[in-house]
Design a protein around this motif. Structure first.
Motif, PDB file in Angstrom:
ATOM      1  N   LEU A   1       0.850  -1.188   0.000  1.00 21.29           N
ATOM      2  CA  LEU A   1       0.000   0.000   0.000  1.00 21.29           C
ATOM      3  C   LEU A   1       0.886   1.238   0.000  1.00 21.29           C
ATOM      4  CD1 LEU A   1      -2.883  -0.571   2.605  1.00 21.29           C
ATOM      5  CD2 LEU A   1      -2.978  -0.795   0.121  1.00 21.29           C
ATOM      6  N   ILE A   2       0.515   2.227  -0.823  1.00 22.61           N
ATOM      7  CA  ILE A   2       1.263   3.488  -0.879  1.00 22.61           C
ATOM      8  C   ILE A   2       0.289   4.634  -0.632  1.00 22.61           C
ATOM      9  CG2 ILE A   2       2.961   4.848  -2.147  1.00 22.61           C
ATOM     10  CD1 ILE A   2       3.360   2.492  -4.041  1.00 22.61           C
ATOM     11  N   PRO A   3       0.014   4.959   0.628  1.00 24.32           N
ATOM     12  CA  PRO A   3      -0.821   6.127   0.918  1.00 24.32           C
ATOM     13  C   PRO A   3       0.021   7.400   0.823  1.00 24.32           C
ATOM     14  CG  PRO A   3      -0.884   4.477   2.699  1.00 24.32           C
ATOM     15  CD  PRO A   3       0.298   4.186   1.844  1.00 24.32           C
ATOM     16  N   MET A   4      -0.466   8.372   0.050  1.00 26.85           N
ATOM     17  CA  MET A   4       0.263   9.629  -0.162  1.00 26.85           C
ATOM     18  C   MET A   4      -0.618  10.804   0.233  1.00 26.85           C
ATOM     19  SD  MET A   4       1.931   8.770  -3.900  1.00 26.85           S
ATOM     20  CE  MET A   4       0.363   9.021  -4.745  1.00 26.85           C
ATOM     21  N   ALA A   5      -1.506  10.581   1.188  1.00 22.87           N
ATOM     22  CA  ALA A   5      -2.565  11.530   1.485  1.00 22.87           C
ATOM     23  C   ALA A   5      -2.949  11.375   2.953  1.00 22.87           C
ATOM     24  CB  ALA A   5      -3.767  11.229   0.582  1.00 22.87           C
ATOM     25  N   PRO A   6      -3.869  12.203   3.444  1.00 22.34           N
ATOM     26  CA  PRO A   6      -4.444  11.905   4.757  1.00 22.34           C
ATOM     27  C   PRO A   6      -4.929  10.459   4.799  1.00 22.34           C
ATOM     28  CG  PRO A   6      -5.142  14.072   4.030  1.00 22.34           C
ATOM     29  CD  PRO A   6      -4.402  13.453   2.872  1.00 22.34           C
ATOM     30  N   LEU A   7      -4.793   9.813   5.939  1.00 16.96           N
ATOM     31  CA  LEU A   7      -4.902   8.357   6.012  1.00 16.96           C
ATOM     32  C   LEU A   7      -6.296   7.855   6.371  1.00 16.96           C
ATOM     33  CD1 LEU A   7      -1.439   8.232   7.655  1.00 16.96           C
ATOM     34  CD2 LEU A   7      -2.002   7.036   5.532  1.00 16.96           C
ATOM     35  N   THR A   8      -7.307   8.660   6.090  1.00 14.36           N
ATOM     36  CA  THR A   8      -8.677   8.328   6.470  1.00 14.36           C
ATOM     37  C   THR A   8      -9.156   7.032   5.831  1.00 14.36           C
ATOM     38  OG1 THR A   8      -9.021  10.727   6.450  1.00 14.36           O
ATOM     39  CG2 THR A   8     -10.956   9.338   6.789  1.00 14.36           C
ATOM     40  N   ASN A   9      -8.966   6.883   4.522  1.00 16.98           N
ATOM     41  CA  ASN A   9      -9.404   5.654   3.847  1.00 16.98           C
ATOM     42  C   ASN A   9      -8.734   4.425   4.442  1.00 16.98           C
ATOM     43  OD1 ASN A   9     -11.055   6.994   1.993  1.00 16.98           O
ATOM     44  ND2 ASN A   9      -9.503   7.034   0.390  1.00 16.98           N
ATOM     45  N   ILE A  10      -7.443   4.540   4.718  1.00 12.07           N
ATOM     46  CA  ILE A  10      -6.693   3.388   5.231  1.00 12.07           C
ATOM     47  C   ILE A  10      -7.158   3.019   6.632  1.00 12.07           C
ATOM     48  CG2 ILE A  10      -4.399   2.459   5.664  1.00 12.07           C
ATOM     49  CD1 ILE A  10      -5.046   3.159   2.704  1.00 12.07           C
ATOM     50  N   ALA A  11      -7.409   4.022   7.461  1.00 15.31           N
ATOM     51  CA  ALA A  11      -7.901   3.748   8.816  1.00 15.31           C
ATOM     52  C   ALA A  11      -9.269   3.077   8.766  1.00 15.31           C
ATOM     53  CB  ALA A  11      -7.971   5.044   9.619  1.00 15.31           C
TER      54      ALA A  11
END
Length: 321
Positions: free
Chosen positions: A125-135
């Motif tokens: 996973l490469i989150p490059m943004a606020p982590l709301t979706n991942i949480a």
């Protein structure tokens, strides 16, 4: 890609000037299998992020990669965009045409779960943004962690912040979500501001891209010019790769100097909210001696980067398609 197989990746973004540079690189690198892209509010509103993401994929001539709309606000905080950095449209106000592509008809969390569990190899996973979706994903579908190889996220800072003196924007935008990510129970690399700010494309290369007849390269040049870390009035600005460096780190981790360190996010109200506290002490201090230690997740924190190596890698891949 030591075994000759492509690395399955999913990108979570808030496209965003430098997110666009990262997407151009990811869809053109032969070692990456981009299985999905999910969008979250951050640099601009979430509908603008979806539009920008589809525009980049279309301009780049990317394959049929599913794109999903995600969270339109953080878990607790209101939306606080970075349009003052990325332009009113999030893409430097370049007047790019509206995309003809459309997002898939499922939400980001549903798409994340589906693609992670369906991948024949564990996903990065490469989150490059606020982590709301991942949480939201990790709390709703914790079973996905069994098929996640690593999370390489752009966020946090060891030293100086940008949203506040100590807090980096992506973490500051949704600190609770960042705290959830850090306890995911999978290997994590933090590509924070300490390396993010260093990877600059020289002015001559930026100008060469801006003069290209190929639409995606010309777009890349204009985006890089917009990302000039010095002054936008410079007629030949350098360009910061920003989020694209995190994708470079997935392909070429040897370009980063990392140290495995305890990291926690400040959640309390006040001037330190959103700070990533990285404990670099070799020995425990008085607090631990007198009050006992608290378990903290260990994260591979990027402390140094081979700038020339990543700039060359990005240019070679983006121009070589």
């Amino acid at each position: 890609m030591t075994d000759g197989q492509r690395i399955p990746v999913i990108i979570d973004c808030d496209t965003g000037v430098d997110d666009a540079l990262a997407l151009l690189f990811a869809v053109r690198h032969p070692a990456l299998d981009v299985r999905a892209i999910t969008c979250v509010a951050g640099n601009t509103d979430v509908d603008g992020v979806v539009r920008n993401t589809l525009t980049v994929l279309e301009t780049a001539g990317a394959g049929d990669i599913p794109v999903a709309r995600g969270a339109e606000r953080p878990l607790i905080e209101p939306v606080r965009t970075a349009r003052h950095v990325h332009g009113q449209d999030g893409m430097g106000d370049l007047g790019l045409p509206a995309p003809t592509r459309v997002p898939v008809d499922v939400d980001a969390v549903t798409l994340l779960r589906r693609e992670i569990l369906a991948s024949p190899r564990p996903v990065t996973l490469i989150p490059m943004a606020p982590l709301t979706n991942i949480a939201l994903l990790l709390r709703t579908h914790p079973e996905v962690t069994r098929n996640i190889e690593r999370i390489v996220f752009m966020g946090g800072a060891v030293a100086t912040g940008n949203a506040t003196p100590v807090s980096e924007f992506n973490v500051w935008h949704d600190p609770e979500a960042a705290a959830v990510l850090l306890t995911a129970g999978v290997p994590i690399t933090m590509y924070g501001l300490d390396v993010f700010k260093k990877v600059l494309v020289p002015a001559g290369e930026v100008q060469r891209l801006r003069a290209s007849a190929e639409p995606s390269l010309r777009m890349a040049g204009e985006l890089l010019a917009h990302r000039d870390p010095a002054t936008s009035g410079d007629p030949t600005p350098t360009g910061g790769l920003g989020d694209a460096g995190a994708v470079c780190a997935v392909v070429d981790p040897e370009g980063l100097t990392t140290e495995r360190l305890p990291v926690e996010v400040v959640l309390a109200p006040g001037p330190a909210r959103g700070q990533t506290i990285v404990d670099r002490r070799p020995l425990p201090g008085e607090s631990e001696i007198h009050e006992g230690t608290r378990p903290q997740p260990l994260v591979d924190v990027a402390l140094g980067v081979d700038v020339e190596r990543y700039v060359k890698l990005w240019l070679t891949v983006v121009e070589g398609a």
